[in-house]
Write an enzyme that holds these catalytic residues in place. Structure first.
Site, PDB file in Angstrom:
ATOM      1  N   GLY A  81      26.643  -2.208 -56.149  1.00 53.76           N
ATOM      2  CA  GLY A  81      26.002  -3.378 -57.035  1.00 53.76           C
ATOM      3  C   GLY A  81      26.670  -4.558 -56.574  1.00 53.76           C
ATOM      4  O   GLY A  81      27.825  -4.737 -56.244  1.00 53.76           O
ATOM      5  N   CYS A  90      31.400   2.243 -53.987  1.00 52.55           N
ATOM      6  CA  CYS A  90      31.602   0.816 -54.324  1.00 52.55           C
ATOM      7  C   CYS A  90      31.824   0.272 -55.726  1.00 52.55           C
ATOM      8  O   CYS A  90      32.583   0.813 -56.660  1.00 52.55           O
ATOM      9  CB  CYS A  90      30.582   0.072 -53.557  1.00 52.55           C
ATOM     10  SG  CYS A  90      31.237  -1.535 -53.354  1.00 52.55           S
ATOM     11  N   TYR A  91      30.840  -0.331 -56.469  1.00 52.64           N
ATOM     12  CA  TYR A  91      30.753  -0.439 -57.722  1.00 52.64           C
ATOM     13  C   TYR A  91      30.777   0.697 -58.767  1.00 52.64           C
ATOM     14  O   TYR A  91      31.474   0.791 -59.520  1.00 52.64           O
ATOM     15  CB  TYR A  91      29.364  -1.299 -58.085  1.00 52.64           C
ATOM     16  CG  TYR A  91      29.313  -1.743 -59.616  1.00 52.64           C
ATOM     17  CD1 TYR A  91      29.870  -3.133 -59.881  1.00 52.64           C
ATOM     18  CD2 TYR A  91      28.742  -0.972 -60.440  1.00 52.64           C
ATOM     19  CE1 TYR A  91      29.917  -3.383 -61.325  1.00 52.64           C
ATOM     20  CE2 TYR A  91      28.743  -1.324 -61.845  1.00 52.64           C
ATOM     21  CZ  TYR A  91      29.177  -2.740 -62.195  1.00 52.64           C
ATOM     22  OH  TYR A  91      29.423  -3.018 -63.473  1.00 52.64           O
ATOM     23  N   HIS A 122      30.612   2.059 -47.787  1.00 58.86           N
ATOM     24  CA  HIS A 122      29.051   2.567 -47.892  1.00 58.86           C
ATOM     25  C   HIS A 122      28.841   3.591 -47.037  1.00 58.86           C
ATOM     26  O   HIS A 122      28.584   3.356 -45.820  1.00 58.86           O
ATOM     27  CB  HIS A 122      28.111   1.454 -47.767  1.00 58.86           C
ATOM     28  CG  HIS A 122      28.210   0.450 -48.793  1.00 58.86           C
ATOM     29  ND1 HIS A 122      27.424   0.767 -50.029  1.00 58.86           N
ATOM     30  CD2 HIS A 122      28.862  -0.724 -48.959  1.00 58.86           C
ATOM     31  CE1 HIS A 122      27.807  -0.545 -50.778  1.00 58.86           C
ATOM     32  NE2 HIS A 122      28.624  -1.235 -50.479  1.00 58.86           N
ATOM     33  N   GLU A 126      26.357   5.222 -46.778  1.00 59.23           N
ATOM     34  CA  GLU A 126      24.584   5.344 -46.250  1.00 59.23           C
ATOM     35  C   GLU A 126      24.182   4.483 -45.235  1.00 59.23           C
ATOM     36  O   GLU A 126      23.173   4.843 -44.580  1.00 59.23           O
ATOM     37  CB  GLU A 126      24.004   4.984 -47.700  1.00 59.23           C
ATOM     38  CG  GLU A 126      24.080   3.520 -48.064  1.00 59.23           C
ATOM     39  CD  GLU A 126      25.112   3.413 -48.909  1.00 59.23           C
ATOM     40  OE1 GLU A 126      26.413   4.251 -48.989  1.00 59.23           O
ATOM     41  OE2 GLU A 126      25.522   2.422 -49.736  1.00 59.23           O
ATOM     42  N   ASP A 140      -0.005   4.049 -42.937  1.00 56.59           N
ATOM     43  CA  ASP A 140       0.005   4.610 -44.369  1.00 56.59           C
ATOM     44  C   ASP A 140      -1.360   5.022 -44.848  1.00 56.59           C
ATOM     45  O   ASP A 140      -1.690   5.654 -45.557  1.00 56.59           O
ATOM     46  CB  ASP A 140       0.588   3.367 -45.225  1.00 56.59           C
ATOM     47  CG  ASP A 140       1.893   2.968 -44.642  1.00 56.59           C
ATOM     48  OD1 ASP A 140       2.539   3.856 -44.283  1.00 56.59           O
ATOM     49  OD2 ASP A 140       2.491   2.050 -45.178  1.00 56.59           O
ATOM     50  N   LYS A 154       8.655   5.537 -45.208  1.00 55.90           N
ATOM     51  CA  LYS A 154       7.592   5.605 -43.944  1.00 55.90           C
ATOM     52  C   LYS A 154       8.019   6.752 -43.128  1.00 55.90           C
ATOM     53  O   LYS A 154       6.920   7.486 -42.625  1.00 55.90           O
ATOM     54  CB  LYS A 154       8.159   4.415 -43.299  1.00 55.90           C
ATOM     55  CG  LYS A 154       7.322   3.877 -42.116  1.00 55.90           C
ATOM     56  CD  LYS A 154       6.058   3.178 -43.120  1.00 55.90           C
ATOM     57  CE  LYS A 154       5.041   2.686 -41.919  1.00 55.90           C
ATOM     58  NZ  LYS A 154       4.218   1.662 -42.817  1.00 55.90           N
TER      59      LYS A 154
END
Ligand code: XMP
Length: 510
Positions: A55, A83-84, A169, A171, A227, A366
């Site tokens: 964050g 992290c945070y 991170h 991710e 979509d 998506k």
């Protein structure tokens, strides 16, 4: 709002721009995951694991977001702080956090210090991605430092064999072994996790749609994009009464309306085509300002849609995806939900309040929508169609829109897209189009001087349209497209290739 389910990986969102990516990675690993504001910790229903995201705040801020640590531990499941999230966990385990001397941003080496379930099979010095300024300066007595950066600053902590913190991170793809680290966290900590699998999900969705809709008629707008196509097919397969409306604004590409009709015929969904091209073109007469053009198109689109829909809408279906939902759920702002001009407007908000809006794709990213589309038998071509903006060619013909200009733009665009398909480049490109520039240039055609317009070709790659890079296409592809356009599109004597990144440029011209 998503109802927490058993065995899911609950990602608590502390506001990092990467929070959604954690959810995505976990699902890519085959496990159910959702993002929640930290306050929803108390609502969780026997989660399989909990991840605290990064964050933008500092834990030393007066009103820094916190965690109900007792509640967190009461679930008795694996916990990972990123992290945070790691800094918060460090404080809760008796440590402290100090502002770092410098901000550490970008690639860094992860130097493994101690054996840990988190790092099984991870290289001794793996590249990870950092973005922080605070560091865990002191640590509680139970804390093991399991990795540091190159300057021996602790960047991974372990408090038990089921509770960890990492400063980097995992991710983002710049953390080369980030997914493997997340996988270790999920699979080497005795977590009891629910699986995420699109086939099972599809069956559940169809059942849910049947229940939610009942005997009501559902109306949805279709554009031919991914979509709305998946949405319409899903509704049709659920066996509900469906009206799928396609509005031809007259700002479509060459043969687009015919192709969309065929696309829906192929998947067995009848669509109603509303030809509003005359209305759009006359409303745009003499208008040159880009914002004004967008406003006119947006408002008219809404008017035309609701006129065709009629007064008695029983249920409106929208192709809202998970990122849109998260955005509004975590920021609490409705304005941030307004993605496109016709997605969220007063009438839709009214219908929403009355429980008359259905958003079956709201759980999906998506790529998951594409996987769902594939399992519904939607052809590859429809699922991998490049995005096309609501205002259509109006944003690709800067200045006043006329039939003549649209025809030139369409012809050039068609050649460009066909060339990308012929050369096998179409699927490597995220979005491509031709724009007709509002200038005239001098040239020679035959023995004569020509004074005609220029076409700009664009082909970009992007993840989410927020940033984009132009594609280094082979010269022969560019040459073939340019030659064909110059030889066959009347009114054009110059072709340019747009090599602007976003930012500072945007993807479209207007
Ligand atoms: P820009 O030009 O802002 O475009 O870099 C980013 C992406 O959004 C699409 N786009 C729109 N899509 N309604 C839409 O549905 C719009 O008004 C609109 N404007 C831009 C654009 O094609 C690109 O994919």
């Amino acid at each position: 709002m998503n109802q927490p389910s058993q065995g899911e990986v609950a990602v608590l969102d502390y506001g990092s721009q990467y929070s959604q990516l954690i959810v995505r990675r976990v699902r890519e690993l085959g496990y159910l995951a959702h993002l929640y504001p930290p306050a929803r910790l108390t609502d969780l229903n026997q989660p399989g694991a909990i991840i605290l995201s990064g964050g933008p705040r500092s834990t030393s801020d007066k009103d820094a977001p916190d965690i109900d640590f007792e509640k967190l531990m009461s679930f008795n499941v694996p916990v990972l702080g990123v992290c945070y999230g790691m800094q918060l966990l460090n404080i809760k385990h008796g440590g402290s956090v100090k502002p770092g001397v410098t901000r550490e941003y970008g690639p860094a080496k992860l130097v493994l210090a101690e054996e840990s379930p988190l790092f099984v099979g991870i290289s001794k010095e793996s590249q990870v991605w950092m973005s922080h300024s605070d560091t865990c300066s002191d640590r509680g007595t139970q804390t093991k430092v399991i990795a540091t950066n190159e300057d021996a600053v602790p960047v991974a902590l372990q408090w038990s064999d089921r509770c960890f913190g990492i400063q980097f991170h995992p991710e983002v793809t710049h953390s080369h072994e980030g997914t493997a680290i997340l996988k270790n966290f999920l699979t080497r900590t005795r977590a009891n996790l629910a699986r995420f699998d699109i086939q099972a999900f599809k069956a559940q969705m169809l059942e849910q749609i049947k229940q939610d809709v009942g005997s009501r008629q559902v109306i949805c707008g279709v554009s031919g994009g991914v979509d709305s196509t998946v949405l319409a097919v899903l509704l049709q397969r659920a066996g509900v009464k469906l009206r799928a409306l396609y509005i031809d604004t007259g700002l479509m590409r060459l043969n687009e309306t015919a192709e969309v009709i065929t696309q829906f015929e192929e998947v067995g969904v009848p669509i109603e085509v509303v030809d509003a091209s005359k209305e759009f073109l006359s409303a745009l007469e003499g208008v040159t300002d880009p914002e004004q053009k967008r406003k006119i198109i947006g408002n008219l689109f809404i008017d035309v849609f609701w006129k065709a829909a009629g007064d008695e809408v029983e249920l409106l279906a929208q192709g809202t995806l998970y990122p849109d939902v998260i955005e509004s759920a975590t920021s609490g702002s409705i304005a941030s939900k307004i993605k496109t001009h016709h997605n969220r407007v007063d009438r839709i908000m009214e219908l929403k309040d009355q429980g008359k809006v259905l958003e079956p794709l709201a759980e999906l990213f998506k790529d998951e929508v594409r996987a769902l589309g594939e399992s519904l038998g939607i052809p590859h071509r429809a699922l991998w169609r490049h995005p096309f903006p609501g205002p259509g060619l109006a944003v690709r013909v800067p200045g006043e829109i006329t039939q003549e200009k649209l025809a030139i733009c369409r012809a050039a665009d068609d050649i460009w897209i066909k060339e990308l398909r012929r050369s096998g480049q179409y699927d490597n490109v995220w979005q491509a189009y031709a724009a007709l520039l509002p200038v005239k240039t001098v040239g020679v055609k035959g023995d004569e001087r020509s004074y005609e317009a220029a076409i700009s070709l664009r082909a970009v790659v992007s993840e989410d349209a927020m940033t984009a890079d132009w594609v280094e296409l082979p010269y022969d592809v560019l040459r073939a497209a340019s030659n064909k356009i110059l030889n066959s599109v009347k009114g054009i004597n110059r072709v340019l290739y747009d090599i602007s990144t976003k930012p500072p440029a945007s993807i479209e011209w207007e």
